[in-house]
Design a protein around this motif. Structure first.
Motif, PDB file in Angstrom:
ATOM      1  N   GLU A   1       0.983 -18.400   6.736  1.00 15.43           N
ATOM      2  CA  GLU A   1       1.293 -17.950   5.373  1.00 15.43           C
ATOM      3  C   GLU A   1       0.230 -16.980   4.866  1.00 15.43           C
ATOM      4  OE1 GLU A   1       1.386 -19.824   0.908  1.00 15.43           O
ATOM      5  OE2 GLU A   1       2.154 -21.072   2.537  1.00 15.43           O
ATOM      6  N   GLN A   2      -1.039 -17.285   5.113  1.00 17.46           N
ATOM      7  CA  GLN A   2      -2.122 -16.411   4.669  1.00 17.46           C
ATOM      8  C   GLN A   2      -2.063 -15.054   5.376  1.00 17.46           C
ATOM      9  OE1 GLN A   2      -4.357 -16.868   2.192  1.00 17.46           O
ATOM     10  NE2 GLN A   2      -3.228 -18.737   1.713  1.00 17.46           N
ATOM     11  N   ALA A   3      -1.739 -15.063   6.648  1.00 15.78           N
ATOM     12  CA  ALA A   3      -1.622 -13.808   7.390  1.00 15.78           C
ATOM     13  C   ALA A   3      -0.491 -12.958   6.830  1.00 15.78           C
ATOM     14  CB  ALA A   3      -1.398 -14.090   8.877  1.00 15.78           C
ATOM     15  N   MET A   4       0.617 -13.589   6.482  1.00 15.90           N
ATOM     16  CA  MET A   4       1.739 -12.849   5.910  1.00 15.90           C
ATOM     17  C   MET A   4       1.364 -12.285   4.539  1.00 15.90           C
ATOM     18  SD  MET A   4       4.915 -15.288   7.258  1.00 15.90           S
ATOM     19  CE  MET A   4       5.622 -15.363   5.681  1.00 15.90           C
ATOM     20  N   ARG A   5       0.655 -13.062   3.736  1.00 20.42           N
ATOM     21  CA  ARG A   5       0.218 -12.578   2.420  1.00 20.42           C
ATOM     22  C   ARG A   5      -0.745 -11.404   2.569  1.00 20.42           C
ATOM     23  NH1 ARG A   5      -1.941 -17.173  -1.350  1.00 20.42           N
ATOM     24  NH2 ARG A   5      -1.841 -15.463  -2.821  1.00 20.42           N
ATOM     25  N   ALA A   6      -1.673 -11.511   3.504  1.00 21.40           N
ATOM     26  CA  ALA A   6      -2.627 -10.415   3.731  1.00 21.40           C
ATOM     27  C   ALA A   6      -1.892  -9.159   4.181  1.00 21.40           C
ATOM     28  CB  ALA A   6      -3.669 -10.831   4.770  1.00 21.40           C
ATOM     29  N   ASP A   7      -0.906  -9.316   5.046  1.00 25.15           N
ATOM     30  CA  ASP A   7      -0.129  -8.167   5.511  1.00 25.15           C
ATOM     31  C   ASP A   7       0.600  -7.501   4.347  1.00 25.15           C
ATOM     32  OD1 ASP A   7       0.902  -6.485   7.646  1.00 25.15           O
ATOM     33  OD2 ASP A   7       2.827  -7.498   7.301  1.00 25.15           O
ATOM     34  N   ARG A   8       1.190  -8.308   3.462  1.00 24.42           N
ATOM     35  CA  ARG A   8       1.870  -7.737   2.288  1.00 24.42           C
ATOM     36  C   ARG A   8       0.888  -6.998   1.392  1.00 24.42           C
ATOM     37  NH1 ARG A   8       4.665 -12.781   2.336  1.00 24.42           N
ATOM     38  NH2 ARG A   8       3.321 -13.551   0.665  1.00 24.42           N
ATOM     39  N   MET A   9      -0.309  -7.549   1.221  1.00 22.29           N
ATOM     40  CA  MET A   9      -1.311  -6.891   0.383  1.00 22.29           C
ATOM     41  C   MET A   9      -1.764  -5.572   1.007  1.00 22.29           C
ATOM     42  SD  MET A   9      -3.671  -9.856  -1.350  1.00 22.29           S
ATOM     43  CE  MET A   9      -4.154 -10.654   0.168  1.00 22.29           C
ATOM     44  N   TYR A  10      -1.992  -5.557   2.320  1.00 26.28           N
ATOM     45  CA  TYR A  10      -2.395  -4.317   2.986  1.00 26.28           C
ATOM     46  C   TYR A  10      -1.320  -3.247   2.845  1.00 26.28           C
ATOM     47  CZ  TYR A  10      -6.335  -6.703   5.203  1.00 26.28           C
ATOM     48  OH  TYR A  10      -7.494  -7.390   5.431  1.00 26.28           O
ATOM     49  N   ARG A  11      -0.058  -3.654   2.981  1.00 27.36           N
ATOM     50  CA  ARG A  11       1.030  -2.679   2.822  1.00 27.36           C
ATOM     51  C   ARG A  11       1.086  -2.160   1.385  1.00 27.36           C
ATOM     52  NH1 ARG A  11       5.845  -5.636   4.144  1.00 27.36           N
ATOM     53  NH2 ARG A  11       4.681  -7.357   4.990  1.00 27.36           N
ATOM     54  N   LYS A  12       0.894  -3.039   0.414  1.00 24.67           N
ATOM     55  CA  LYS A  12       0.918  -2.637  -0.992  1.00 24.67           C
ATOM     56  C   LYS A  12      -0.237  -1.689  -1.299  1.00 24.67           C
ATOM     57  CE  LYS A  12       2.529  -2.820  -5.156  1.00 24.67           C
ATOM     58  NZ  LYS A  12       3.793  -2.181  -5.490  1.00 24.67           N
ATOM     59  N   ILE A  13      -1.421  -1.997  -0.792  1.00 22.30           N
ATOM     60  CA  ILE A  13      -2.579  -1.123  -1.005  1.00 22.30           C
ATOM     61  C   ILE A  13      -2.330   0.246  -0.386  1.00 22.30           C
ATOM     62  CG2 ILE A  13      -4.998  -0.757  -0.329  1.00 22.30           C
ATOM     63  CD1 ILE A  13      -5.366  -3.815  -0.743  1.00 22.30           C
ATOM     64  N   SER A  14      -1.774   0.272   0.808  1.00 18.07           N
ATOM     65  CA  SER A  14      -1.461   1.550   1.454  1.00 18.07           C
ATOM     66  C   SER A  14      -0.470   2.348   0.626  1.00 18.07           C
ATOM     67  CB  SER A  14      -0.900   1.319   2.856  1.00 18.07           C
ATOM     68  OG  SER A  14      -1.858   0.739   3.692  1.00 18.07           O
ATOM     69  N   GLU A  15       0.537   1.678   0.095  1.00 17.55           N
ATOM     70  CA  GLU A  15       1.532   2.343  -0.738  1.00 17.55           C
ATOM     71  C   GLU A  15       0.890   2.891  -2.015  1.00 17.55           C
ATOM     72  OE1 GLU A  15       5.071   3.873  -2.277  1.00 17.55           O
ATOM     73  OE2 GLU A  15       4.527   3.300  -0.237  1.00 17.55           O
ATOM     74  N   LEU A  16       0.022   2.123  -2.629  1.00 18.44           N
ATOM     75  CA  LEU A  16      -0.657   2.585  -3.839  1.00 18.44           C
ATOM     76  C   LEU A  16      -1.584   3.758  -3.538  1.00 18.44           C
ATOM     77  CD1 LEU A  16      -1.448  -0.846  -5.511  1.00 18.44           C
ATOM     78  CD2 LEU A  16       0.217   0.850  -6.280  1.00 18.44           C
ATOM     79  N   GLU A  17      -2.271   3.713  -2.400  1.00 19.98           N
ATOM     80  CA  GLU A  17      -3.121   4.841  -2.011  1.00 19.98           C
ATOM     81  C   GLU A  17      -2.286   6.094  -1.798  1.00 19.98           C
ATOM     82  OE1 GLU A  17      -5.042   3.141   1.417  1.00 19.98           O
ATOM     83  OE2 GLU A  17      -6.873   2.725   0.287  1.00 19.98           O
ATOM     84  N   ARG A  18      -1.133   5.942  -1.166  1.00 20.38           N
ATOM     85  CA  ARG A  18      -0.243   7.077  -0.937  1.00 20.38           C
ATOM     86  C   ARG A  18       0.236   7.653  -2.264  1.00 20.38           C
ATOM     87  NH1 ARG A  18       4.732   8.267  -1.243  1.00 20.38           N
ATOM     88  NH2 ARG A  18       5.405   6.174  -1.738  1.00 20.38           N
ATOM     89  N   GLN A  19       0.629   6.776  -3.187  1.00 21.44           N
ATOM     90  CA  GLN A  19       1.090   7.230  -4.491  1.00 21.44           C
ATOM     91  C   GLN A  19      -0.024   7.948  -5.252  1.00 21.44           C
ATOM     92  OE1 GLN A  19       2.663   3.831  -6.546  1.00 21.44           O
ATOM     93  NE2 GLN A  19       4.442   3.647  -5.205  1.00 21.44           N
ATOM     94  N   LEU A  20      -1.237   7.430  -5.169  1.00 20.47           N
ATOM     95  CA  LEU A  20      -2.362   8.062  -5.843  1.00 20.47           C
ATOM     96  C   LEU A  20      -2.632   9.446  -5.259  1.00 20.47           C
ATOM     97  CD1 LEU A  20      -4.675   7.847  -7.894  1.00 20.47           C
ATOM     98  CD2 LEU A  20      -6.036   6.773  -6.092  1.00 20.47           C
ATOM     99  N   LYS A  21      -2.589   9.551  -3.934  1.00 17.70           N
ATOM    100  CA  LYS A  21      -2.806  10.842  -3.279  1.00 17.70           C
ATOM    101  C   LYS A  21      -1.717  11.827  -3.677  1.00 17.70           C
ATOM    102  CE  LYS A  21      -3.587  12.930   1.268  1.00 17.70           C
ATOM    103  NZ  LYS A  21      -2.983  14.166   0.899  1.00 17.70           N
ATOM    104  N   GLU A  22      -0.471  11.384  -3.684  1.00 12.24           N
ATOM    105  CA  GLU A  22       0.628  12.255  -4.101  1.00 12.24           C
ATOM    106  C   GLU A  22       0.455  12.705  -5.544  1.00 12.24           C
ATOM    107  OE1 GLU A  22       4.358  10.340  -3.447  1.00 12.24           O
ATOM    108  OE2 GLU A  22       4.266  10.559  -1.273  1.00 12.24           O
ATOM    109  N   SER A  23       0.020  11.808  -6.386  1.00 12.93           N
ATOM    110  CA  SER A  23      -0.188  12.135  -7.796  1.00 12.93           C
ATOM    111  C   SER A  23      -1.272  13.197  -7.936  1.00 12.93           C
ATOM    112  CB  SER A  23      -0.568  10.873  -8.560  1.00 12.93           C
ATOM    113  OG  SER A  23      -0.937  11.173  -9.871  1.00 12.93           O
ATOM    114  N   LYS A  24      -2.337  13.072  -7.180  1.00  9.19           N
ATOM    115  CA  LYS A  24      -3.421  14.055  -7.228  1.00  9.19           C
ATOM    116  C   LYS A  24      -2.969  15.390  -6.646  1.00  9.19           C
ATOM    117  CE  LYS A  24      -7.329  10.899  -7.108  1.00  9.19           C
ATOM    118  NZ  LYS A  24      -8.491  10.449  -6.348  1.00  9.19           N
ATOM    119  N   ASP A  25      -2.147  15.345  -5.591  1.00  8.99           N
ATOM    120  CA  ASP A  25      -1.666  16.569  -4.952  1.00  8.99           C
ATOM    121  C   ASP A  25      -0.713  17.340  -5.857  1.00  8.99           C
ATOM    122  OD1 ASP A  25      -3.184  15.980  -2.741  1.00  8.99           O
ATOM    123  OD2 ASP A  25      -1.500  15.235  -1.538  1.00  8.99           O
ATOM    124  N   LYS A  26       0.006  16.646  -6.716  1.00  9.99           N
ATOM    125  CA  LYS A  26       0.978  17.305  -7.594  1.00  9.99           C
ATOM    126  C   LYS A  26       0.296  18.115  -8.693  1.00  9.99           C
ATOM    127  CE  LYS A  26       4.784  14.089  -6.965  1.00  9.99           C
ATOM    128  NZ  LYS A  26       5.633  13.078  -7.599  1.00  9.99           N
TER     129      LYS A  26
END
Length: 70
Positions: free
Chosen positions: A29-54
């Motif tokens: 369960e902890q591994a699955m939660r960590a995986d979801r958090m890593y994916r969410k952080i990656s998505e937020l980083e991507r969104q932040l980069k896109e926002s800065k690029d715009k």
């Protein structure tokens, strides 16, 4: 006498197996939660980069500026 000892060992092994299964569930369960958090952080980083690029003409944000002591 030996039968009692074997029975006690079997009971102990049964308890250990149950504990092992419970711990395995927690770790999974902890591994699955960590995986979801890593994916969410990656998505937020991507969104932040896109926002800065715009908005390339906008001044740098305070987050991008280095503190004066650098």
């Amino acid at each position: 006498m030996d039968e009692d000892r074997i029975t006690k060992l079997e009971v102990s092994v049964g308890h250990l197996q149950r504990l092992f299964d419970q711990l395995n569930e927690v770790v999974t369960e902890q591994a699955m939660r960590a995986d979801r958090m890593y994916r969410k952080i990656s998505e937020l980083e991507r969104q932040l980069k896109e926002s800065k690029d715009k908005t390339p003409d906008s001044p740098p944000s305070l987050e991008d500026e280095k503190p004066p002591h650098y």
